[in-house]
Design a protein around this motif. Structure first.
Motif, short mmCIF file in Angstrom:
data_model
loop_
_atom_site.label_atom_id
_atom_site.label_comp_id
_atom_site.label_asym_id
_atom_site.label_seq_id
_atom_site.Cartn_x
_atom_site.Cartn_y
_atom_site.Cartn_z
N LEU A 75 0.82 -1.21 0.00
CA LEU A 75 0.00 0.00 0.00
C LEU A 75 0.85 1.26 0.00
CD1 LEU A 75 -2.91 -0.91 2.43
CD2 LEU A 75 -3.07 -0.47 -0.01
N GLU A 76 1.97 1.22 0.72
CA GLU A 76 2.87 2.38 0.72
C GLU A 76 3.51 2.59 -0.63
OE1 GLU A 76 5.57 1.64 3.90
OE2 GLU A 76 4.12 2.21 5.45
N GLU A 77 3.78 1.50 -1.36
CA GLU A 77 4.35 1.63 -2.69
C GLU A 77 3.34 2.22 -3.66
OE1 GLU A 77 5.68 -2.27 -3.72
OE2 GLU A 77 7.39 -2.21 -2.37
N ILE A 78 2.10 1.83 -3.51
CA ILE A 78 1.06 2.36 -4.41
C ILE A 78 0.88 3.84 -4.16
CG2 ILE A 78 -1.40 2.28 -4.94
CD1 ILE A 78 -1.34 -0.69 -4.32
N SER A 79 0.88 4.22 -2.90
CA SER A 79 0.72 5.61 -2.46
C SER A 79 -0.42 6.32 -3.20
CB SER A 79 2.01 6.40 -2.58
OG SER A 79 2.37 6.57 -3.93
N ALA A 80 -1.56 5.68 -3.21
CA ALA A 80 -2.74 6.23 -3.88
C ALA A 80 -3.25 7.43 -3.08
CB ALA A 80 -3.82 5.18 -4.01
N PHE A 81 -3.69 8.45 -3.77
CA PHE A 81 -4.23 9.64 -3.14
C PHE A 81 -5.74 9.49 -3.03
CE2 PHE A 81 -6.10 13.89 -3.50
CZ PHE A 81 -5.57 14.46 -2.35
N ASN A 82 -6.26 9.63 -1.84
CA ASN A 82 -7.69 9.54 -1.62
C ASN A 82 -8.19 10.92 -1.22
OD1 ASN A 82 -10.29 8.95 -0.97
ND2 ASN A 82 -9.81 7.18 0.32
N PHE A 83 -8.97 11.52 -2.10
CA PHE A 83 -9.47 12.88 -1.90
C PHE A 83 -10.31 12.97 -0.63
CE2 PHE A 83 -12.93 15.95 -2.59
CZ PHE A 83 -12.19 17.11 -2.63
N PHE A 84 -11.22 12.02 -0.45
CA PHE A 84 -12.13 12.07 0.69
C PHE A 84 -11.38 11.85 2.01
CE2 PHE A 84 -14.96 10.89 -2.82
CZ PHE A 84 -15.81 11.99 -2.76
N SER A 85 -10.36 11.03 1.97
CA SER A 85 -9.57 10.80 3.17
C SER A 85 -8.83 12.06 3.57
CB SER A 85 -8.58 9.66 2.93
OG SER A 85 -7.75 9.48 4.05
N SER A 86 -8.23 12.74 2.60
CA SER A 86 -7.50 13.97 2.92
C SER A 86 -8.45 15.07 3.38
CB SER A 86 -6.70 14.43 1.71
OG SER A 86 -7.55 14.79 0.65
N MET A 87 -9.63 15.14 2.78
CA MET A 87 -10.61 16.14 3.21
C MET A 87 -11.10 15.83 4.63
SD MET A 87 -10.86 18.49 1.01
CE MET A 87 -12.31 19.31 1.61
N GLY A 88 -11.29 14.56 4.94
CA GLY A 88 -11.71 14.17 6.28
C GLY A 88 -10.66 14.51 7.32
N LYS A 89 -9.39 14.30 6.97
CA LYS A 89 -8.31 14.65 7.90
C LYS A 89 -8.27 16.15 8.14
CE LYS A 89 -5.29 10.76 6.89
NZ LYS A 89 -4.03 10.33 6.27
#
Length: 108
Positions: A75-89
């Motif tokens: 998962l760290e290698e993929i390092s996918a950006f999740n818009f909703f996760s960042s907005m939630g944070k």
């Protein structure tokens, strides 16, 4: 106030005992439905801890700490950006900061 707390604790204890009794009845029902005692009948989750390793079985599949570490690395290698996760944070950080400031103003 004392009676309210006593009644609330009594109701909570009754609900807890009811849940435990229901789980036991469901387990007994599963065994009766099968019709025989199966030694291979497995629990949904079982955890085995040894000196060096921690192994778990989830729904019949073995999961070890090495598997979890490999998935975490992937998962760290993929390092996918999740818009909703960042907005939630950002939202949670903002609310935490605002409530902290509000509490600090009230207490001063």
């Amino acid at each position: 106030m004392k009676m309210f707390m006593l009644k609330s604790l009594g109701v909570a204890a009754l609900m807890f005992i009811s849940v435990l009794a229901g789980m036991q009845l469901a387990n007994d029902g599963i065994h009766k439905m099968k019709g025989y005692d199966d030694p291979n009948f497995q629990n949904a989750v079982s955890i085995n801890e040894t000196d060096k390793d921690l192994n778990a079985t989830f729904l019949g599949k073995d999961v070890s700490s090495h598997d979890i570490e490999a998935k975490k690395k992937k998962l760290e290698e993929i390092s996918a950006f999740n818009f909703f996760s960042s907005m939630g944070k950002k939202l949670s950080d903002g609310l935490s900061g605002a409530s902290g400031k509000l509490i600090k103003q009230i207490t001063e």
